[in-house]
Design an enzyme around this catalytic site. Structure first.
Site, PDB file in Angstrom:
ATOM      1  N   LYS A  87       0.811  -1.225   0.000  1.00  0.00           N
ATOM      2  CA  LYS A  87       0.000   0.000   0.000  1.00  0.00           C
ATOM      3  C   LYS A  87       0.844   1.275   0.000  1.00  0.00           C
ATOM      4  O   LYS A  87       0.444   2.299   0.539  1.00  0.00           O
ATOM      5  CB  LYS A  87      -0.947   0.025   1.204  1.00  0.00           C
ATOM      6  CG  LYS A  87      -1.785  -1.238   1.359  1.00  0.00           C
ATOM      7  CD  LYS A  87      -2.580  -1.214   2.633  1.00  0.00           C
ATOM      8  CE  LYS A  87      -3.195  -2.563   2.936  1.00  0.00           C
ATOM      9  NZ  LYS A  87      -3.914  -2.603   4.199  1.00  0.00           N
TER      10      LYS A  87
ATOM     11  N   ASP B 293      -6.736  -6.222   9.710  1.00  0.00           N
ATOM     12  CA  ASP B 293      -8.082  -5.665   9.620  1.00  0.00           C
ATOM     13  C   ASP B 293      -9.133  -6.714   9.275  1.00  0.00           C
ATOM     14  O   ASP B 293     -10.301  -6.581   9.658  1.00  0.00           O
ATOM     15  CB  ASP B 293      -8.130  -4.512   8.612  1.00  0.00           C
ATOM     16  CG  ASP B 293      -7.538  -4.880   7.258  1.00  0.00           C
ATOM     17  OD1 ASP B 293      -6.994  -5.991   7.121  1.00  0.00           O
ATOM     18  OD2 ASP B 293      -7.601  -4.042   6.338  1.00  0.00           O
TER      19      ASP B 293
END
Length: 485
Positions: free
Chosen positions: A195, A231
């Site tokens: 990311k 997550d």
């Protein structure tokens, strides 16, 4: 099917652009537009150019089998090292039972922003949440690990002081949405960044230790990290708070990953009492790193990977997630403009500049129900394509739909494989992430495709687990405290 007399040989996804009589009439008489027959011809050429972005049923079936194969390899002690899907143990062996009580902090780090949350659990289904979002600059994303974690600790201290809880000793659940290999619930080694992050001195280190050290350097807050998780694990746990049969957590936002509940006897790398279950983080973003997805990758995907900061890694993620979808659409628009099929062949500097077409534009363009393409025209103005016509907007929307539908279908193949592997009569799938929440059709696209490839005797639900990563992190910390008691 749109324009059936012209596209008999072309597979068009269900969510194709509008072609009703009213729109046709309006487009034919707009100023500076192409005659309808010529526009139809261009439109068919664009469909043909986008054909490589469409996942048909045969490809879906192959993908479902591929994901299942790689998950089984990841669970295997002998084959794990070569598996694209690593299947890491999370050490979460219990899900919430509704009896968790107290105050818990959560730290949710998954992209260019992160959040700190304070959650009050009272044993009821509803709980009170306060939160604050903090930013992470590009310099911190590419700096040292010490700089990053000092910044996180500074923001955590700011939040604790704002909430006036500096005198309390609070358990914290750390949602860390990057690939980690856990050695315990409170210990996890960093495997690799994604990311856009590339902080030095973090890979191979214990992330919890890095955070605890940063907190200790401040010396002004009393916070203890009780659990680290990604997550998707947080999404599963948060969803399980409301749905007892939740067995899968999925995130599709800046990145993508999935976790699921597995029988311990199927996990060869870890041991536990027979009959128990544990949450496995698949780390399916890495699917394709060995080349197994080459049959479905396009030149756009290879271009995105080549220009990424983690070339050769996270191949599956680069075809699905919010960090890359806009770039894929932009590359397609660039190519079709160069071929004279969009904007009369006239591009612009922003269109040629990588990263200018944001993923959020896809959702905005596809959610415009006005029939006037006002959102698309506005976005074309942002890209300095002031000469764009309504026909161009119809075609741009079709490109967006091809890219977003492909992402949803790729994700659905993974979810269908996990549902079939769990093989329970009823399974709830909790999904979180900006792509899932903001795109107008993503949920429906997923449900439709999953239904096609899940065993007919299995019923399933796909539900939104909004804020799953943050709330789930606090709940895991609560479960750890419950176990102590």
């Amino acid at each position: 099917m749109c324009f059936p007399t012209l596209v008999l040989q072309i597979y068009v996804p269900k969510y194709c652009y509008e072609a009703n009589a009213k729109l046709r009439a309006r487009l034919m008489y707009e100023n500076d537009t192409l005659p309808y027959g010529i526009w139809q011809s261009i439109l068919v050429q664009i469909q043909a150019e986008c054909q490589e972005l469409i996942i048909d049923d045969n490809t879906m079936s192959k993908l479902v089998k591929l994901v299942l194969k790689e998950v089984n390899r990841g669970l295997s002690k002998a084959e794990n090292i070569n598996a694209d899907i690593k299947c890491y143990e999370t050490f979460i062996n219990n899900l919430p039972n509704g009896e968790e009580r107290g105050k818990f902090l959560a730290l949710d780090l998954g992209g260019t922003n992160f959040r700190v949350l304070l959650i009050h659990l009272n044993g009821e289904k509803d709980f009170k949440v306060q939160s604050k979002t903090y930013g992470i600059s590009e310099a911190l994303m590419l700096g040292t690990g010490k700089q990053l974690f000092d910044h996180i600790a500074d923001c955590l201290a700011n939040f604790v002081k704002e909430q006036d809880i500096t005198s309390e000793r609070l358990p914290l659940g750390f949602s860390f949405s990057f690939e980690i290999k856990q050695l315990a619930l409170e210990k996890a080694l960093m495997v690799k960044w994604a990311k856009g992050f590339h902080c030095s001195d973090v890979v191979g280190e214990d992330v919890v230790h890095l955070l605890n050290s940063a907190i200790a350097r401040r010396g002004d807050i009393n916070v203890v990290v009780r659990a680290i998780l990604n997550d998707t694990a947080g999404t599963l746990v948060s969803c399980a708070w409301n749905y007892q049969n939740c067995r899968i957590g999925v995130v599709v936002g800046t990145g993508t990953n999935a976790c699921y509940v597995e029988k311990i006897e199927n996990v060869e790398n870890y041991s536990g009492p027979p009959g128990t279950r544990t949450v496995i983080s698949t780390e399916w973003a890495g699917l394709g790193e060995s080349g197994v997805l080459d049959f479905v990758r396009t030149d756009y995907d290879r271009d995105v990977d080549f220009h990424s900061t983690n070339r050769g890694s996270e191949i599956f993620e680069k075809m699905i997630s919010g960090m890359y979808m806009g770039e894929i659409v932009q590359l397609a628009i660039q190519r079709l403009t160069a071929k004279g099929l969009l904007f009369k062949g006239q591009d612009s500097e922003p269109l040629r500049t990588r990263g200018e077409f944001l993923t959020k534009y896809i959702s905005e363009i596809e959610s415009d129900e006005s029939g006037t393409y006002t959102k698309c025209m506005h976005i074309m103005d942002i890209l300095r394509l002031h000469h764009a016509t309504p026909q161009d907007c119809v075609n741009v929307r079709y490109i967006c739909q091809c890219v977003s539908s492909r992402a949803a279908h790729l994700l659905s193949a993974g979810v269908a494989a996990l549902i079939n592997k769990i093989d329970e009569p009823s399974v709830t799938v909790g999904v979180d992430g900006s792509v899932y929440r903001l795109h107008p059709s993503f949920h429906d696209l997923m449900v439709e495709r999953i239904r096609q490839f899940v065993k007919p005797e299995i019923s399933f639900d796909v539900v939104s687990a909004e804020d799953g990563s943050g709330r789930g992190a606090a709940l895991v910390a609560a479960i750890a405290c419950r176990a102590d008691e």
